[in-house]
Scaffold this active site. Structure first.
Site, PDB file in Angstrom:
ATOM      1  N   HIS B 148       0.828  -1.203   0.000  1.00 26.77           N
ATOM      2  CA  HIS B 148       0.000   0.000   0.000  1.00 26.77           C
ATOM      3  C   HIS B 148       0.858   1.246   0.000  1.00 26.77           C
ATOM      4  CE1 HIS B 148      -1.793  -3.317   2.327  1.00 26.77           C
ATOM      5  NE2 HIS B 148      -2.683  -3.212   1.358  1.00 26.77           N
TER       6      HIS B 148
HETATM    7  S1  FES Z   1       1.949  -0.564   3.157  1.00 27.98           S
HETATM    8 FE1  FES Z   1       0.293  -1.863   3.717  1.00 27.98          FE
HETATM    9  S2  FES Z   1       1.369  -3.649   4.288  1.00 27.98           S
HETATM   10 FE2  FES Z   1       2.976  -2.302   3.841  1.00 27.98          FE
END
Ligand code: FES
Ligand code: HEM
Lengths: 417, 183
Positions: B148
């Protein structure tokens, strides 16, 4: 439940049974004679299609469980063994895997049907809430099922989702360890998820029974949303709707069978044909398509809100998105049920559907611009629809005049044609 | 109570809002609830990490073969752990960051052991939702989590993205210059 029965026990044996356990009377009342609005369209066949889907998952699932091994060293191979060595195993495994996707196709159609025709409004709030409960249970079941083949996506999907628990302040990590049975996803996790994956469909079946009970108290809503007034508005469920539902099922089985026979893996992710490895994350984790809209909302919150950090914020947003569905009967207070007679609602409903599809698309994209900004916009609209648009529309909109009865509207349509 | 005709008891009952029977109800209910909880607890507690999982609590690892600029990922308690031999440039960069720029403020010294600053040992799960970030990438010369989009710097501190905390430093100590014990 009111008495619609015309059942007269024919023989002495039937009479004897009817005095002790009136199952035949019950079935006749609820599966055959039940008075059903005569204007139901094909969107109303998805309830029956969903019952069929649950049956397909249970039958194929019990067979898979006869050959599957819930152990980290053997699980992956045992699924390949089912696909390659068991007689007919290729088709049975594919039916279960594709069946999960088809289940969600039907679920989403069924729910969006309800959202358009106002089927959640009084006196059907409990019916609607039981439906949302079924949706959540099915989501949990499918999530746990996806872990079982123990591929890379199984493992990392489980890791990402179980970390949601660790967002809970103070007790989060203890809860996560309680759920996983270890510090990371591992053998104890696989074992308990298998146990629960076997159990939950039967719980779902029980909630479905309550759902249908809650349906048979007020009876069906219908495309014009006007209450049934007298017997001219209805037809008996059998043979009219048993046949219509059966025909709907046949149509639904066509794409279902196409996937099973010609593209059993197209809905899955290629990384799941690599065995789970706790040392390497696939470069791009994507949940199953049916979880994507909620996944987008989870990761759209990548900023802190006051004292709530981004991680907890994402979890609250995702939970909130589901909670909106639970309380929608009290957010949309318009007296008119059906969207057909609500000129402004129709447009916003259309936008909501497009927005939901956009959320689904965005969940499968990388965490980069322009997707991250779009995800925030779509998330905002999702909440706006429930929390602002529906309550406001209920106040300011002037609905079109309603037909006085179902039979009038049916005959009126005939006159125009 | 009146119908029993026991004047003493009934006047008492009328004057106080609770009587002996209410007390018995509550006492019985309370004992029943404690009993039910005592039965349910083991049924839930069995889900917790078992003795064999807890037994893997500490490991020793020889870091001598790891050259400057190299990292390895090892396993501790089922979790992946990064062992990174940092370059002087990375250490300098990490020390130069003002605390005000950090989402989860921690100095570089607090994340390493004195005299062993070149070694960075951290649990390799992103503090967002647990993916393994990719080393020597991202905008801060550290790690980038592709799941993410969280960026960590050369001390494993969160700089941008949804992760709330720095990569976690497990309890560890240097037994000698080349042998570490984690856990
Ligand atoms: S940014 Fe969501 S798990 Fe690493
Ligand atoms: C609500 C109904 C159900 C849903 C939505 C569901 C969903 C799923 C999903 C998505 C998978 C992963 C398939 C794959 O990617 O290969 C799976 C696997 C599995 N399921 Fe189910 N399932 C349901 C009911 C059941 C039932 C009743 C059983 C019987 C005990 C069962 C047994 C299994 C087994 C053994 C596997 C592992 C084999 C495989 O991966 O195909 N399931 N399930």
């Amino acid at each position: 439940m009111s008495e619609h029965s015309t059942y007269v026990p024919g023989t002495a044996v039937e009479k004897w049974l009817d005095d002790r356990l009136p199952v035949v009377r019950f079935a006749k009342e609820h599966l055959m004679d039940f008075p059903t609005p005569k204007n139901l369209n094909y969107w109303w066949t998805f309830g029956a299609i969903l019952v069929m889907c649950l049956g397909v998952q249970i039958v194929t699932g019990i067979i898979l469980a006869m050959h599957y091994v819930p152990n980290v060293a053997l699980a992956f191979d045992s699924v390949e063994h089912i696909r390659r060595d068991i007689s007919g195993g290729r088709v049975i495994q594919a039916t279960h895997a594709v069946g999960a996707s088809m289940f969600f196709v039907a679920l989403y159609i069924h729910m969006f049907r309800g959202l358009f025709y106002g089927s959640y409004k009084a006196p059907r709030e409990i019916l609607w809430i039981l439906g949302v409960v079924i949706f959540l249970l099915t989501t949990a079941t499918a999530f746990m099922g996806y872990i079982l083949p123990w591929g890379q996506m199984s493992f990392w999907g489980a890791t990402v989702i179980s970390n949601i628990f660790s967002a809970i302040p103070l007790v989060g990590d203890s809860i996560k360890q309680l759920v996983l049975g270890g510090f990371a996803v591992g053998n104890p996790t696989l074992n308990r998820f298998f146990s629960l994956h076997y159990l939950l469909p039967f719980i779902i079946a029980a909630v479905v029974a309550l759902h249908i009970w809650a349906l048979h108290v007020p009876g069906n809503n219908n495309p014009i949303g006007v209450d049934v007034k007298d017997s001219r508005d209805t037809v008996p469920f059998h043979p009219y709707y048993t046949m219509k539902d059966l025909f709907g099922m046949v149509l639904f089985m066509i794409p279902f069978a196409w996937f099973v026979f010609f593209a059993p893996d197209i809905l899955g992710h290629p990384d799941n044909y690599i065995m789970a490895n706790s040392q390497v994350t696939p470069s791009h984790i994507v949940p199953e398509w049916y979880l994507l809209p909620f996944y987008t909302i989870l990761r759209a919150i990548d900023f802190n809100i006051l004292f709530i950090d981004s991680k907890l914020g994402g979890v609250i947003a995702m939970g909130g998105a589901m909670a909106c569905l639970l309380v929608v009967p009290w957010l949309d207070t318009s007296k008119v049920r059906s969207g057909v007679f609500r000129p402004m609602f129709r447009w916003f409903y259309g936008l909501f559907v497009i927005n939901f599809i956009a959320l689904m698309y965005l969940g499968a994209q990388e965490a980069a611009e322009p997707y991250t900004t779009l995800a925030k916009v779509c998330t905002a609209f999702y909440f706006l629809y429930f929390l602002v648009i529906l309550p406001v529309l209920s106040r300011i909109e002037t609905p079109k005049p309603l037909p006085t009865s179902i039979s009038e509207s049916v005959l009126g349509n005939k006159a125009h044609a | 109570m009146h119908s029993y005709g026991e004047t003493d008891l009934s006047t008492q009952a009328e004057h106080s809002s609770t009587n002996r029977r209410d007390f018995l109800y509550i006492a019985t209910g309370a004992v029943g609830a404690v009993g039910a909880a005592a039965v349910v607890w083991p049924l839930i507690n069995q889900l917790n990490p078992d003795a064999s999982t807890l037994a893997l609590a500490s490991i020793q690892y020889n870091i001598a073969p790891i050259e400057e600029g190299q990292s390895v990922t090892i396993t501790w308690r089922g979790l992946p752990v990064f062992v990174r031999h940092r370059t002087p440039k990375e250490i300098e960069e990490a020390k130069a960051v003002p605390m005000a720029d950090l989402k989860d403020p921690e100095t570089d010294e607090a994340r390493t052991k004195p005299g062993h600053e070149q070694w960075l040992i951290m649990i390799a799960n992103c503090t967002h939702l647990g993916c393994i970030p990719v080393g020597q990438s991202g905008d801060f010369d550290g790690w980038f989590c592709p799941c993410h989009g969280s960026h960590y710097d050369s001390a494993g501190r969160i700089r941008r993205g949804p992760a709330p905390k720095n990569l976690v430093v497990p309890p560890y100590e240097f037994l000698s210059d080349t042998l570490v014990q984690i856990g």
